[in-house]
Design a protein around this motif. Structure first.
Motif, short mmCIF file in Angstrom:
data_model
loop_
_atom_site.label_atom_id
_atom_site.label_comp_id
_atom_site.label_asym_id
_atom_site.label_seq_id
_atom_site.Cartn_x
_atom_site.Cartn_y
_atom_site.Cartn_z
N GLN A 97 -116.19 0.48 49.30
CA GLN A 97 -117.40 1.35 49.32
C GLN A 97 -116.89 2.42 48.13
OE1 GLN A 97 -118.07 4.96 50.06
NE2 GLN A 97 -120.34 4.57 49.83
N GLN A 104 -120.60 4.37 40.65
CA GLN A 104 -122.15 4.53 40.45
C GLN A 104 -122.27 6.15 40.28
OE1 GLN A 104 -123.51 3.08 44.44
NE2 GLN A 104 -123.13 1.06 43.74
N ARG B 67 -115.10 8.69 58.26
CA ARG B 67 -115.28 8.31 56.69
C ARG B 67 -116.49 9.07 56.04
NH1 ARG B 67 -114.17 1.80 57.51
NH2 ARG B 67 -111.90 2.01 58.12
N LEU B 69 -118.92 8.65 53.36
CA LEU B 69 -119.61 7.47 52.35
C LEU B 69 -120.54 8.38 51.30
CD1 LEU B 69 -119.73 4.65 55.05
CD2 LEU B 69 -117.71 5.24 53.53
N ARG B 70 -120.52 7.87 50.15
CA ARG B 70 -121.64 8.46 49.10
C ARG B 70 -122.07 7.42 48.45
NH1 ARG B 70 -116.28 11.62 47.77
NH2 ARG B 70 -116.65 13.35 49.33
N GLN B 71 -123.17 7.59 47.74
CA GLN B 71 -124.12 6.68 46.86
C GLN B 71 -124.69 5.74 47.63
OE1 GLN B 71 -124.72 6.52 43.43
NE2 GLN B 71 -123.32 8.54 42.88
N MET B 73 -126.35 3.00 47.12
CA MET B 73 -126.34 1.41 47.19
C MET B 73 -125.01 1.01 47.39
SD MET B 73 -127.88 0.09 43.56
CE MET B 73 -126.84 0.98 42.33
N ALA B 74 -123.69 1.99 47.18
CA ALA B 74 -122.42 1.53 47.76
C ALA B 74 -122.31 1.57 49.46
CB ALA B 74 -121.33 2.69 47.45
N ILE B 75 -122.98 2.63 49.91
CA ILE B 75 -123.11 2.83 51.46
C ILE B 75 -123.91 1.60 51.95
CG2 ILE B 75 -124.60 4.12 53.04
CD1 ILE B 75 -124.25 6.99 51.31
N GLU B 77 -123.88 -1.48 51.04
CA GLU B 77 -123.02 -2.83 50.66
C GLU B 77 -122.05 -2.64 51.91
OE1 GLU B 77 -122.56 -5.38 48.30
OE2 GLU B 77 -123.51 -4.48 46.52
N TYR B 78 -121.54 -1.15 52.16
CA TYR B 78 -120.58 -0.93 53.24
C TYR B 78 -121.39 -1.57 54.52
CZ TYR B 78 -117.75 1.65 56.59
OH TYR B 78 -116.89 2.13 57.51
N GLU B 81 -121.11 -5.17 54.86
CA GLU B 81 -119.97 -5.62 55.13
C GLU B 81 -119.59 -5.38 56.78
OE1 GLU B 81 -117.41 -4.51 51.90
OE2 GLU B 81 -118.34 -5.60 50.49
N THR B 82 -119.78 -4.40 56.91
CA THR B 82 -119.24 -3.69 58.25
C THR B 82 -120.12 -4.49 59.61
OG1 THR B 82 -118.68 -1.83 57.18
CG2 THR B 82 -118.53 -1.68 59.58
N ARG B 94 -124.44 -15.85 42.99
CA ARG B 94 -125.62 -15.99 42.05
C ARG B 94 -126.64 -15.22 42.56
NH1 ARG B 94 -130.00 -20.46 40.60
NH2 ARG B 94 -130.51 -20.16 42.73
N ARG B 96 -126.42 -12.83 45.07
CA ARG B 96 -126.06 -11.62 45.54
C ARG B 96 -126.17 -10.75 43.68
NH1 ARG B 96 -122.47 -13.97 48.84
NH2 ARG B 96 -120.88 -14.12 47.29
N GLN B 97 -125.98 -11.62 43.08
CA GLN B 97 -125.89 -10.66 41.55
C GLN B 97 -127.34 -10.33 41.19
OE1 GLN B 97 -127.34 -11.35 38.22
NE2 GLN B 97 -126.08 -9.73 37.57
N ARG B 100 -128.31 -7.39 43.41
CA ARG B 100 -127.85 -6.28 42.87
C ARG B 100 -128.42 -5.68 41.81
NH1 ARG B 100 -122.44 -8.77 44.48
NH2 ARG B 100 -121.76 -7.62 46.59
#
Lengths: 222, 222
Positions: A97, A104, B67, B69-71, B73-75, B77-78, B81-82, B94, B96-97, B100
């Motif tokens: 992350q 980003q 924690r 968490l910023r941004q 898209m990154a949030i 994805e976190y 994953e969590t 492929r 996922r690419q 994104r």
């Protein structure tokens, strides 16, 4: 083109293409660079064959066999998932992350404001003088770098590189943005951590070989 | 705050916060919304306590326990994953690419050009009249949507949603951008696939509950 071969559509001075060049080099992946001249004849990115590969008419595009991959961060994550060693992303969800967020800050909140099509809009549609266009570029780099410097120097996860002791996707974004800052005369003195990480990166062959001036389409003497 | 509790710093009309609200709802994760008023008193995002959470002074920020968490898209994805179920990302590298890349067309190449701080720069530094500022917003949405429409309607991976038959991170970015397009009067007629996907999304409770007008900080009658 072979089933597994890699072809990167790139422009020597494009910072988004520069990110992917670094990632390919860090992975040690053989690839062919196909230059797309963003200025000549109104921009080769706006015409076939390139515009057929990317309706956004932006570099980079990466072909992996017959797969067409767009968007530099999405391409780097694909490279990392397809060839996991050496990793471009850390091992835990928390650290991934953080790396994505650092990337980003640059790839969402700095670079898109300053790229060629935006500066062309200011010049051609709003008739903004060159000095003001360049001040705009410096402004958004400074806003982004101030936040990034604070984020990096406050966090124990920062090491020799943006995240720990190996380069990650965040470094692949940082170094091209520092290059852009240099082009536009941004005073880098306030950004001690960014400068330190940039120097650590450029000491590595993978980063050095990806520099704009080391590209096949770089003009002589650039 | 409990160790695992989730707190989202949000603004009702922020399209980046809207993305994360959708993702939290799709995951069914209990969370507290903390409104940050981006306009009042020069903007609460520029002052402590919020500016201590994010040196970029932008929403959203998500706290997961302690924690930060910023941004957006990154949030997202976190979160994925969590809490992997239901997934926000497809199963193969492929796909996922592709997801994104679709998200990044919006989150890198459309939205950052049009957000509040950029429009404030035009108004306060360059004295750009309102009509031209709004034409600028429409221009970049149209450029982005044209490319996105072509990408979506040309690809067999597109289904009821941007990727297949379940909502993904790409849909979490698309719907808030369509909302913004509506605010600024973009003619959506040319974007048939985008309109169809937007409607499919908003028929779901997770998207509906995340709408700006359904937020605790939305002004009455908005």
């Amino acid at each position: 083109m072979n089933a597994g071969s890699i072809r990167l559509y790139s422009y020597w001075r494009s910072s988004a293409a520069y990110r992917v060049r670094i990632a390919l080099n860090l992975k040690g992946l053989p690839h062919e660079i196909v230059p797309v001249h963003l200025a000549r004849d109104g921009g080769e990115q706006h015409k076939p064959p390139f515009s057929d590969l990317n309706p956004q008419e932006l570099v980079p595009v990466l072909l992996h066999g017959n797969r067409i991959l767009r968007q530099s961060m999405a391409i780097m994550e694909y490279l990392d998932e397809t060839w996991p060693t050496p990793p471009l992303m850390p091992a835990t969800a928390r650290d991934r992350q953080r790396v994505r967020a650092l990337a980003q800050v640059i790839a969402c909140d700095v670079h898109p404001l300053n790229n060629l099509r935006v500066l062309q809009f200011f010049e051609n549609t709003w008739n903004v003088p060159q000095a003001e266009r360049e001040a705009w570029v410096r402004h958004w780099i400074q806003v982004g770098f101030e936040a990034l410097e604070t984020t990096l120097c406050d966090n124990p996860s920062t090491g020799a590189f943006c995240d720990g002791e190996v380069p990650s996707m965040a470094d692949c974004c940082l170094v091209p943005q520092v290059y852009n800052a240099g082009r536009f005369g941004v005073d880098m003195a306030p950004y001690r951590t960014i400068r330190r990480i940039n120097e650590a990166c450029l000491a590595l062959e993978a980063f050095d070989a990806a520099r704009p001036e080391n590209q096949p389409d770089a003009p002589a003497g650039s």
